[in-house]
Design an enzyme around this catalytic site. Sequence first.
Site, short mmCIF file in Angstrom:
data_model
loop_
_atom_site.label_atom_id
_atom_site.label_comp_id
_atom_site.label_asym_id
_atom_site.label_seq_id
_atom_site.Cartn_x
_atom_site.Cartn_y
_atom_site.Cartn_z
N TYR A 180 0.81 -1.23 0.00
CA TYR A 180 0.00 0.00 0.00
C TYR A 180 0.84 1.27 0.00
CZ TYR A 180 -0.61 -0.14 5.32
OH TYR A 180 -0.48 -0.17 6.67
N GLU A 181 0.21 2.37 -0.38
CA GLU A 181 0.92 3.63 -0.64
C GLU A 181 2.00 3.47 -1.70
OE1 GLU A 181 -0.17 6.37 0.41
OE2 GLU A 181 -1.58 5.55 1.86
N GLY A 182 1.73 2.62 -2.67
CA GLY A 182 2.69 2.40 -3.76
C GLY A 182 3.58 1.21 -3.46
#
Lengths: 596, 596
Positions: free
Chosen positions: A441-443
Site C-alpha cells: 500500500y501507498e505504492g
Amino acid sequence: MSTYKAPLNDMRFVLYDVLGAEQEFARLGQTDATRDVLDAVFDEAARFTETVLAPLNETGDRIGCRFDKDTGAVTTPPGFKQAYAQFVEGGWTGLVSPVEFGGQGLPYTAGVPLKEMIDAANLAWGNFPLLSHGATDALLHHGEDWQREVFLKPLVDGTWTGTMCLTEPHCGTDLGLLKTRATPNGDGTHSITGTKIFITAGEHDMTDNIVHLVLAKLPDAPAGSKGISLFIVPKFKVARDGTQGDANAVRCGSIEHKMGIHGSATCVLNFDGAQGYLIGQPNKGLMAMFTMMNTARLGVGVQGLGLSDRAWQNALRYSRERLQGRSLSGVKFPDKPADPIIVQPDVRRMLLTCKALVEGGRAMSYHAGLQVDVSEHAPTQEEREQADALVGFLTPIVKACLTEWGIECTYQALQCFGGHGYIAEHGMEQLARDARITTLYEGTTGIQALDLLGRKIMQLQGAGLKIFLGMITQFCDAQSGNEGVAEFIGPLREKTAQWQQLTLQVGQRAKANPEEVGAASYDYLMYSGYVALAYWWARSAAAAAASRHSDAFKQAKLETARFYFARILPRTLAHAAAVGSAASTLTALDEAAFDA
Amino acid sequence: MSTYKAPLNDMRFVLYDVLGAEQEFARLGQTDATRDVLDAVFDEAARFTETVLAPLNETGDRIGCRFDKDTGAVTTPPGFKQAYAQFVEGGWTGLVSPVEFGGQGLPYTAGVPLKEMIDAANLAWGNFPLLSHGATDALLHHGEDWQREVFLKPLVDGTWTGTMCLTEPHCGTDLGLLKTRATPNGDGTHSITGTKIFITAGEHDMTDNIVHLVLAKLPDAPAGSKGISLFIVPKFKVARDGTQGDANAVRCGSIEHKMGIHGSATCVLNFDGAQGYLIGQPNKGLMAMFTMMNTARLGVGVQGLGLSDRAWQNALRYSRERLQGRSLSGVKFPDKPADPIIVQPDVRRMLLTCKALVEGGRAMSYHAGLQVDVSEHAPTQEEREQADALVGFLTPIVKACLTEWGIECTYQALQCFGGHGYIAEHGMEQLARDARITTLYEGTTGIQALDLLGRKIMQLQGAGLKIFLGMITQFCDAQSGNEGVAEFIGPLREKTAQWQQLTLQVGQRAKANPEEVGAASYDYLMYSGYVALAYWWARSAAAAAASRHSDAFKQAKLETARFYFARILPRTLAHAAAVGSAASTLTALDEAAFDA
C-alpha cells in the site's frame, strides 16, 4: 503472545547522538522542542503504546473489524474505540500539527518515534489516526480558509478522522483511469458518484464523522491523470459554518478479508451523489494528493520499522530462553540441560540481521523526518529547497527499503522460533502477516523504485542524490583521523563512488532505451538503501563511541556495524550486477512465451 | 481464488530431455517405467489434482480442521475425506511402493511430479498421505518381518496413514532432550508415555487407523541422542496377526492454530501407557528416523516448488489481464485503456524470478529424486554408494533452497497483484501463508545448512560435493563446442571453482575455530543452491535447444537462463562475501549486549 517494549534508549541515541536533533530544532526555531519536553513525550508515548495499544494487538487480529451489511456500519475490535478516546484525550492526534489549529506544534521529527511505537504496538489500530495526518496536510497546503477552519480543527483534535480515497476496482497505480465523477451543483458543492476500494479507516465507530478526501473527475476534465480533482466528502454533511448535518450519500459496501491487519477496516466505499467540496484547483487533484502521499509513504516505512523492532525483540528473548543443543565451541551453560540457542552463530546471524536493519533503519527514517522539518523551517530558502529535494529523494528509499526489511525481519525473527513461530499463540506469525501489506500500500516497492530512479534521479537530475552523497563525503572527510571507525570509511567511499557510476551508467543507457530505467529501478533502489544504511551504521558507530552510553552499548553499535559491513552490505554486489545488466534480460522474452 | 494447471509440458521436459529419465529407468531395470506408462500416470495425476484437490484448497484454508475436545476427534475440512478416498481408490498411495506390499513399484522419481502436483493443488491435504511414505520407508528398512507384513500393506494401500512423532514441547532440533518413556511389558510390547507436539496428521477422520512412529527412551537408555528408540504405536491396537483391537492409550489433546495449512491437522498427542512395538534396534531409533526424514525433507522441498509454481502461474495470468499504465517504450495496446502490466520491466523481473526458480528448482529436485532410484537400483555397489552420497549432499540443498525460494516466489507473485494480493479472495495470500511452514518443519533452513556444511561436507569429506562438481565439469567439457550455451559455460566454471575454494577456506578456518562452520553454514548453503541452479539452467538451455519442443519454448528456456545468469546468480557474490567473513562478525558481540 508477542510483547513490546519501546526502545527509548536507542530512539534517543538516534535523535540526540546521531542526528543532533536538539541543536537542529533550536537552529530551526522550534524552541519548544527541548530535550526535556521530547523525553517526557516519548516516556508517555511508551507508556501508552506498551500498556494500552500493545495488549489489543492480538485480539484485534483474532476478532478483527466486523461489518453489518444491513446498516453499512463497521465495528472495530474490542478496546480499539476506547484506546482511540484515550489517544485523543492525551492530545496525541495533534502532536505535530500547527498550534493555530489546536495542535501542539512539535517538530515533524517528534512524530516519527511516536509513530514507530504505535505501529510496533498495534499496526492495525495505528491505521485509524494515520490517515488523518494526510488529510490534515492536504487541507493545510491546498484548502481554502473556510475549509481549514471547518475541517482542520476536528481532524487535529481527533474528533473526526480522515481518509484518502484514490483506488478504484480497475485502477490503483494508474489513477488516470479513474471513473468517479463530480458534478457541480451550482451552489459551490459537487455531487460525487463512484466506487472506491481499499479505503483504510473508510468506516468505523471511533468518531462521529469521517472526512473523506476523494479523487474524482469533473465533467469537462481532460483525459488521464491531468483531469483529476480532489474533493472533501464528509460521512455526515458539514455546512460552511461548520454545523454537522444529515448523513451524506456515501456508504460502506463491504470490508476486505485480508492476510493481516484484521483490526484495520479496509473498505469499499460507494458514493452515490454525495455532497462534496472541491479542494484546491480543478484538475490539480493529483498534486494535492501527492502532498498527502509523501508523508504517508514515510509513515508506511516507519510501519516496517516498528514491526521489525517488535519481531526482533521477541526473537531475542526467545533465543535467550530456548534451550536446545550445545555450542560447538564447548558447553556454555553446563548447569542447564542445553545451551540457549543464542550461542549458535546462525541464530546470531538472524538476530544481527534484524538488529542491523532495525537500528540502521531507525537512523535512516528519523533523518528523513528531520529533513521534513528543515524543509519547512530552515532560515534560507536555499536550505529549505535542498531539504525538500532530499526528502523527495529519501522518501521512496525509506518507504520501500524499510518495508522490504520489515518482511525480512519478521521472517528472520519468526525463523528463530522454529516451528513455534508458525503457531498463532506466539504472535510472530501475526507480525509477518501484518508486515506483508507494507510493501503494497501507498505504492508497491516497484512503484517506489520507479519514483526514485525515474523521477527523483532522471527527471530531477539527481538533485537529492547529490546532496546525500555530499553528506556522506563530508562525514568520511570529517572522520579521516578517527581510528575507531576507519575500517568503515574505505568501503563507504567505495560504495559511494560506485553509486554515482551506476547512476551515470543507467542514465546513459536510458537515452538509447527508455526501458532501462524500469529494468534497473528495483535493484537500483535496493542498492541505494544498502549504501545509505552503511552510512548510517558508520555514523552510528562513530556517534556511539563519542557518546556517554554504556560500554556494552558502544560495543553493540561497533560490532553490529562490523556485521553489517561484512555480511549485509555485500548484497550491493548482487544489486549492482543486476543494475549493470541490459534491459534485454527482462524484455527479450516474448510475452506469449512465458509459459510456452 | 487462485487456479492451478499442472505444468505437464515442463515436467516432461525435465524428466525426458534434461535428465534422460526414460533411458535411466531402463538401465536401472525399472522396466515398467516406460514413457507411455509415466505419461499416462502424469495425465491422470494432473486431472485428479486439478479437479479434485485444487478446488478444496480455499475451503480447506477457510474452514480448517476442527477439534472436539470432548472426544479428541479431528474433523478434516469438507471434501478432504472424500478426496482421500478417491486418492486411495486410484491407487496413488502405493505408486512408488514395492509390488510385494501391494504398491505399483514405479521409480521414486515418478512420485516427485505427483507430489509437486498435489502440493501445488492443496498443500494441506497433501500432508495426510505424505507422512505415510516416511512410515513406509522406516518399516521397509528397519521393521521385523511381521511388522512389515502387518503394517506395511495398509499403509501402502492407504487404508491407514502414518505419522512421525519426534518433537516434544521442550525439544525439536535437539532430540537428545526428549522425555517420552517406553517401558517393556515383558510380552514383546512396550508402554509409551509422554507428550508429542507438532504431529502432522496425528489425528483425523480419513482412515480407520493411524500408525504413529514414536521416538522414546527405554529405561536403561544412555543419555542424549544415543539413547533414543523408535516404536510403532497404532491409534487402535493391532495384534501380531494383524487383527485390529481396542483404542490405544493415545489421544489428541488439541490442534494448533497456525499461520497457514489450516486444512492440515497439527496435533498434540498424549501417550498414556500406549501399547507400542520396538522397531529396529534399541537405542538406534534416531537412525531409523533419519531414514524417514531424508525423503520427508526432499518432499518438503517439493512442497516449496509446488507452491511457487501455483503462485507464479497466477501472477502470470494476472499480469496479462491487469491493465494499468503504459509501456515506457511506447503504447503496446492502443485499443485498450491501458497496457497489461506484463509490459513493465519490473513486473517481468518478478515473473522471471519465479520462472527461473520454479523451473530450475524442478530440474534440481527431480534430479535428486532420480538419484534415490540410482542409489537403490544401480548395477554396481560403487554406483549405488555414490548416488547415496549425492542424495545426502543434495537433500539439504533441495529442502532449504526450494523452500526459501518458495517464500520468495509466493512473495513476488503476490507482489504482482499489488494490493489485491493481500485480499483473501485472490488466493495469493494463502499460498504465502502456506509456504511459510516449509522453511521450518523437517528441520529449519539453519538446520539444513548445518547438515550440509557440518555433516555432508566436513564430516564426510565432501564426497557428495565432489561427485556433483564432477557432473558440472563433465557437462561443461561436453558443451565446449556448443555455441548455443557458450555464454553460460564460462561463468559456470568460474562459480564451480569458487565453490571448491570456499569449501577449502571454511575447512581451514574450522580447524582453528569450530564456530566457523555454523557461522558460514547458511550462506554456504544458499551459495551452493544458486550455483547448482546455474548448472541446471545451463543444462536446461542446452537440452531445450536439442529437443523437439516449440521455438517459443526454446526461446523461453534460453532467455530465462540469461536472466538467471545476469540477475539471480550474482547473489552468490553476497553469499561468498559472507562465507568469507570470519565467525567473529557473529560471535564477538556479548550476548547481554544485544539490547544494551
